[in-house]
Design a protein around this motif. Structure first.
Motif, PDB file in Angstrom:
ATOM      1  N   ASP A  27      37.147 -38.551   9.599  1.00  0.00           N
ATOM      2  CA  ASP A  27      36.596 -38.716  10.849  1.00  0.00           C
ATOM      3  C   ASP A  27      37.767 -38.100  11.990  1.00  0.00           C
ATOM      4  O   ASP A  27      37.167 -37.471  13.036  1.00  0.00           O
ATOM      5  N   SER A  28      38.965 -38.600  11.817  1.00  0.00           N
ATOM      6  CA  SER A  28      40.049 -38.057  13.059  1.00  0.00           C
ATOM      7  C   SER A  28      39.884 -36.736  12.937  1.00  0.00           C
ATOM      8  O   SER A  28      40.239 -35.767  13.867  1.00  0.00           O
ATOM      9  N   LEU A  29      39.749 -35.968  11.736  1.00  0.00           N
ATOM     10  CA  LEU A  29      40.256 -34.494  11.535  1.00  0.00           C
ATOM     11  C   LEU A  29      39.057 -34.080  12.062  1.00  0.00           C
ATOM     12  O   LEU A  29      39.001 -32.912  12.842  1.00  0.00           O
ATOM     13  N   GLU A  30      37.631 -34.321  11.744  1.00  0.00           N
ATOM     14  CA  GLU A  30      36.608 -33.599  12.378  1.00  0.00           C
ATOM     15  C   GLU A  30      36.609 -33.878  13.973  1.00  0.00           C
ATOM     16  O   GLU A  30      36.279 -32.719  14.375  1.00  0.00           O
ATOM     17  N   LYS A  37      37.887 -26.707  18.959  1.00  0.00           N
ATOM     18  CA  LYS A  37      36.917 -25.769  19.033  1.00  0.00           C
ATOM     19  C   LYS A  37      36.231 -25.497  20.276  1.00  0.00           C
ATOM     20  O   LYS A  37      35.749 -24.686  20.910  1.00  0.00           O
ATOM     21  N   SER A  38      36.047 -26.915  21.075  1.00  0.00           N
ATOM     22  CA  SER A  38      35.415 -26.890  22.413  1.00  0.00           C
ATOM     23  C   SER A  38      36.251 -26.237  23.334  1.00  0.00           C
ATOM     24  O   SER A  38      35.932 -25.448  24.123  1.00  0.00           O
ATOM     25  N   ALA A  39      37.393 -26.506  23.163  1.00  0.00           N
ATOM     26  CA  ALA A  39      38.696 -25.742  24.105  1.00  0.00           C
ATOM     27  C   ALA A  39      38.680 -24.424  23.868  1.00  0.00           C
ATOM     28  O   ALA A  39      38.599 -23.477  24.932  1.00  0.00           O
ATOM     29  N   GLY A  52      41.844 -20.203  14.951  1.00  0.00           N
ATOM     30  CA  GLY A  52      42.041 -19.232  13.854  1.00  0.00           C
ATOM     31  C   GLY A  52      43.184 -19.660  12.730  1.00  0.00           C
ATOM     32  O   GLY A  52      42.758 -19.399  11.783  1.00  0.00           O
ATOM     33  N   THR A  53      44.026 -20.577  13.287  1.00  0.00           N
ATOM     34  CA  THR A  53      44.951 -21.082  12.161  1.00  0.00           C
ATOM     35  C   THR A  53      44.152 -22.157  11.485  1.00  0.00           C
ATOM     36  O   THR A  53      44.400 -22.027   9.939  1.00  0.00           O
ATOM     37  N   MET A  54      43.191 -23.131  11.681  1.00  0.00           N
ATOM     38  CA  MET A  54      42.394 -23.879  11.129  1.00  0.00           C
ATOM     39  C   MET A  54      41.654 -22.947   9.965  1.00  0.00           C
ATOM     40  O   MET A  54      41.611 -23.536   8.941  1.00  0.00           O
ATOM     41  N   TYR A  55      41.099 -21.921  10.255  1.00  0.00           N
ATOM     42  CA  TYR A  55      40.169 -21.051   9.455  1.00  0.00           C
ATOM     43  C   TYR A  55      41.347 -20.327   8.568  1.00  0.00           C
ATOM     44  O   TYR A  55      40.679 -19.872   7.450  1.00  0.00           O
ATOM     45  N   VAL A  61      38.199 -27.103   8.327  1.00  0.00           N
ATOM     46  CA  VAL A  61      36.988 -26.204   8.352  1.00  0.00           C
ATOM     47  C   VAL A  61      37.233 -25.512   7.007  1.00  0.00           C
ATOM     48  O   VAL A  61      38.399 -25.216   6.194  1.00  0.00           O
ATOM     49  N   PRO A  62      36.208 -24.811   6.358  1.00  0.00           N
ATOM     50  CA  PRO A  62      36.212 -23.983   5.186  1.00  0.00           C
ATOM     51  C   PRO A  62      37.367 -22.747   5.758  1.00  0.00           C
ATOM     52  O   PRO A  62      37.206 -22.403   6.757  1.00  0.00           O
ATOM     53  N   LYS A  63      38.035 -22.488   4.513  1.00  0.00           N
ATOM     54  CA  LYS A  63      38.738 -21.483   4.567  1.00  0.00           C
ATOM     55  C   LYS A  63      38.227 -20.098   4.690  1.00  0.00           C
ATOM     56  O   LYS A  63      37.245 -19.869   4.093  1.00  0.00           O
ATOM     57  N   ASP A  64      38.258 -19.288   5.966  1.00  0.00           N
ATOM     58  CA  ASP A  64      37.534 -17.981   6.176  1.00  0.00           C
ATOM     59  C   ASP A  64      38.276 -17.151   6.753  1.00  0.00           C
ATOM     60  O   ASP A  64      38.534 -17.131   8.065  1.00  0.00           O
TER      61      ASP A  64
END
Length: 99
Positions: A27-30, A37-39, A52-55, A61-64
């Motif tokens: 939940d906290s990660l989401e 993402k909003s920012a 970008g780093t998260m992806y 998020v799913p690796k993409d």
């Protein structure tokens, strides 16, 4: 003025990184991903770099790779130097990418 701006960006990057990296439950990660993402969608280059780093890493998020490149490109277009470095690195090593 330039020095204050750089300081604020560093603080913002540290905050975004902490939000995502320190999230211990789903939940906290989401929530951290949503805020970041909003920012990013509101053209905040530091947040675009963070998304970008998260992806790239698959954190929250799913690796993409393609999505990572898109976010890094948006940040680089606004002058974010680390995003430009990441773009070069991803494009050079595209054959070694493993989703």
């Amino acid at each position: 003025f330039q020095r204050v701006s750089e300081h604020d960006e560093a603080d913002a990057q540290a905050l975004l990184d902490a939000m995502v990296q320190d999230s211990t439950d789903e939940d906290s990660l989401e929530s951290a991903v949503e805020w970041t993402k909003s920012a990013a969608e509101n053209d905040f280059a530091v947040a675009q770099f963070a998304v970008g780093t998260m992806y790239e890493l698959g954190k929250g998020v799913p690796k993409d790779r393609d999505e990572a490149i898109q976010w890094y490109q948006r940040a680089a277009d606004q002058g974010h130097p680390k995003a430009a470095e990441k773009l070069k690195k991803l494009r050079r090593s595209s054959s070694g990418w493993r989703p």
